[in-house]
Scaffold this active site. Structure first.
Site, short mmCIF file in Angstrom:
data_model
loop_
_atom_site.label_atom_id
_atom_site.label_comp_id
_atom_site.label_asym_id
_atom_site.label_seq_id
_atom_site.Cartn_x
_atom_site.Cartn_y
_atom_site.Cartn_z
CE LYS A 158 -21.76 -30.10 -13.29
NZ LYS A 158 -21.55 -28.78 -12.61
C1 LIG Z 1 -21.05 -28.69 -11.33
C2 LIG Z 1 -20.47 -27.38 -10.92
C3 LIG Z 1 -19.62 -27.25 -9.80
C4 LIG Z 1 -19.30 -28.41 -8.88
O1 LIG Z 1 -18.50 -29.38 -9.50
P1 LIG Z 1 -18.36 -30.85 -8.84
O2 LIG Z 1 -17.66 -31.64 -9.85
O3 LIG Z 1 -19.77 -31.31 -8.58
O4 LIG Z 1 -17.60 -30.69 -7.57
C5 LIG Z 1 -19.07 -25.99 -9.53
N1 LIG Z 1 -19.36 -24.93 -10.29
C6 LIG Z 1 -20.17 -25.01 -11.37
C7 LIG Z 1 -20.46 -23.76 -12.14
C8 LIG Z 1 -20.76 -26.23 -11.72
O5 LIG Z 1 -21.57 -26.29 -12.79
#
Ligand SMILES: *Cc1c(COP(=O)(O)O)cnc(C)c1O
Length: 481
Positions: free
Chosen positions: A117
């Site tokens: 993120k």
């Molecule tokens: C947010 C997150 C996901 C999922 O991503 P999306 O964009 O919601 O599909 C997967 N793995 C980790 C470690 C995350 O922080």
């Protein structure tokens, strides 16, 4: 470039207008009017840009296709300031690592909070600061987190002029490492509110505050959730960077497997593919919360209630509905806003499901758009982590393990390289790593001893009025600011 709502609203908006907004006025999500096409010539230019000038230049060139209301020199400077080796650990920013025949890991998790993120949120922080300064405005971000999103938002917004963050989290329910990451921030503009309740209580508080329109306007309350188009756009860039690293010529194809929850990450892959990036398959990997796997297997999209949402060892994928999924369905339905509105604005709220299995267009999800899917369980996760450690000497996190497990099932022919997106580093989910391997994962040096740092956090009951009072005390109303 103008942006439209997935539910057919007549408004057309520029990038910077939707940057600071959440949903479109009709409740839909914003998408560009069309996807700019990257032909072989343009892809060669991007390849050269990445190799010779680096990730920030690649990001600038891709973002330029979508943003026409920030001067090019400014956008270039924002990208250069965001994607640095100091912040992301390496000059490649998202290096590829070979696992086994034709299977690669793309490292997206070397940013400040060790989860993918950061890739989007770090850019968002700089874009917000830039645009708010240009408008002479302020923004107070109110959010709810059970871990990754909140810390990525705080590390992106810390010290930024014009922005304050009020992040609620369930008191005592995040891992010690996650709490330490967030609560050790001493920046004046970052406020941690530990709510005596569960994650749903935090979300309810955010919703209640957002529904108080007078309060929301007076205190300039905004969000940074995963439906923000700028976040999605920032993620498109690393699909190009992954492709460029895995291939030597534009005649080659690659596939991606993406650990998925809210469909934000993999939706960026869909956008990259629509632009013409030679992607064969986009494989959606879920954990026990298999809303998305069920859809791609059956054509039925069925959101889950709280009781049917499992708490798993890949917690960032524990979702009951996939908030970005509407974007793909809009494309699948030939960009028919009225039909998308009927599904997401009427059928889902009423019945909690919709069924496209009899719809000829559903076959296009795989054929035309390359989507496949699979799921993984706690036992799969442990086995995959152990196997990768023993055979390759590589420790992967629990979410990435869901990806690797599913990728192997969809990579049988072995001809097209398969890139698994690494969405977090194992240290964030150390308990499960110990369960799988019998020892704790390596901790990056910069996080040594963070649990012992002084904490900046306010504990309060799950009470909307107290959260509002806290916000009032800590920010000047917009009129004065
Ligand atoms: C947010 C997150 C996901 C999922 O991503 P999306 O964009 O919601 O599909 C997967 N793995 C980790 C470690 C995350 O922080």
């Amino acid at each position: 470039m103008l942006y439209v709502s997935t539910r057919g609203h007549a408004d057309r908006k520029h990038f910077c207008d939707i940057l600071l907004e959440g949903l479109a006025p009709d409740g839909g999500l914003y998408l560009p009017e069309h996807y700019p096409k990257v032909d072989a010539r343009a892809l060669t230019r991007l390849r050269k840009a990445y190799h010779e000038q680096g990730y920030a230049e690649l990001a600038f060139q891709i973002l330029s296709l979508y943003i026409d209301d920030i001067p090019a020199a400014d956008l270039k400077a924002l990208c250069a300031k965001t994607y640095t080796a100091e912040v992301f650990g390496t000059g490649e920013i998202v290096p590829l690592r070979h696992l086994e025949d034709g299977l690669w890991l793309e490292a997206l998790s070397n940013g400040p909070t060790l989860a993918f993120k950061d890739m989007a949120m770090q850019l968002l922080g700089n874009l917000f600061e830039y645009e708010l300064a240009r408008r002479g405005e302020q923004l107070n971000i109110l959010g709810a987190t059970s871990g990754d999103t909140g810390s990525a938002a705080e590390y992106a917004m810390r010290g930024k002029a014009g922005v304050r963050v009020f992040m609620t989290s369930p008191h005592g329910r995040m891992s010690a490492f996650q709490q330490a990451q967030m609560f050790s921030l001493q920046d004046e503009n970052i406020h941690n509110l530990a709510i005596e309740g569960v994650f749903d209580d935090c979300q309810d508080i955010v919703k209640a505050v957002s529904n108080d329109h007078a309060f929301k306007a007076k205190y300039k309350i905004g969000t940074v959730n995963s439906i923000n188009w700028a976040r999605l756009l920032a993620q498109v860039v690393y699909y190009f960077a992954g492709y460029i690293q895995a291939t030597e010529s534009n005649t080659q194809k690659v596939s991606f497997t993406v650990p998925s929850g809210n469909f934000g990450n993999v939706c960026a892959g869909h956008v990259a593919r629509m632009m013409g990036l030679p992607i064969a398959k986009l494989v959606v990997a879920t954990n026990e919360n298999d809303v998305l796997d069920e859809f791609f297997r059956t054509g039925v999209y069925r959101v889950r209630g709280a009781a049917d949402t499992h708490e798993t060892s890949s917690p960032s994928m524990d979702i009951s509905k996939a908030s970005n999924f509407e974007r793909f369905i809009f494309d699948l339905l030939g960009r028919n806003g009225q039909r998308t509105k009927a599904l997401f604005g009427a059928a889902l709220p009423t019945y909690g499901r919709f069924d496209l299995s009899a719809e000829p267009l559903f076959a296009d999800a795989a054929k035309k758009y390359g989507f496949e899917s699979g799921k993984s369980t706690h036992a799969d996760r442990l086995a995959t982590i152990k196997d990768n450690y023993e055979r390759h000497g590589v420790t992967i996190d629990t979410h990435t393990a869901d990806g690797v497990k599913v990728a192997r099932e969809h990579h049988k022919d072995g001809k097209v390289p398969m890139i698994v997106l690494e969405t977090a580093l194992p240290i964030k989910f150390a308990e499960t790593i110990v369960e799988a391997l019998g020892h704790a994962p390596e901790r990056p040096a910069k996080f040594a001893g963070i649990e012992d740092l002084p904490k900046r956090v306010q504990v309060m009951p799950a009470d909307v009025e107290q959260v509002k009072a806290y916000i009032e005390r800590h920010c000047a109303p917009a009129a004065q600011g």
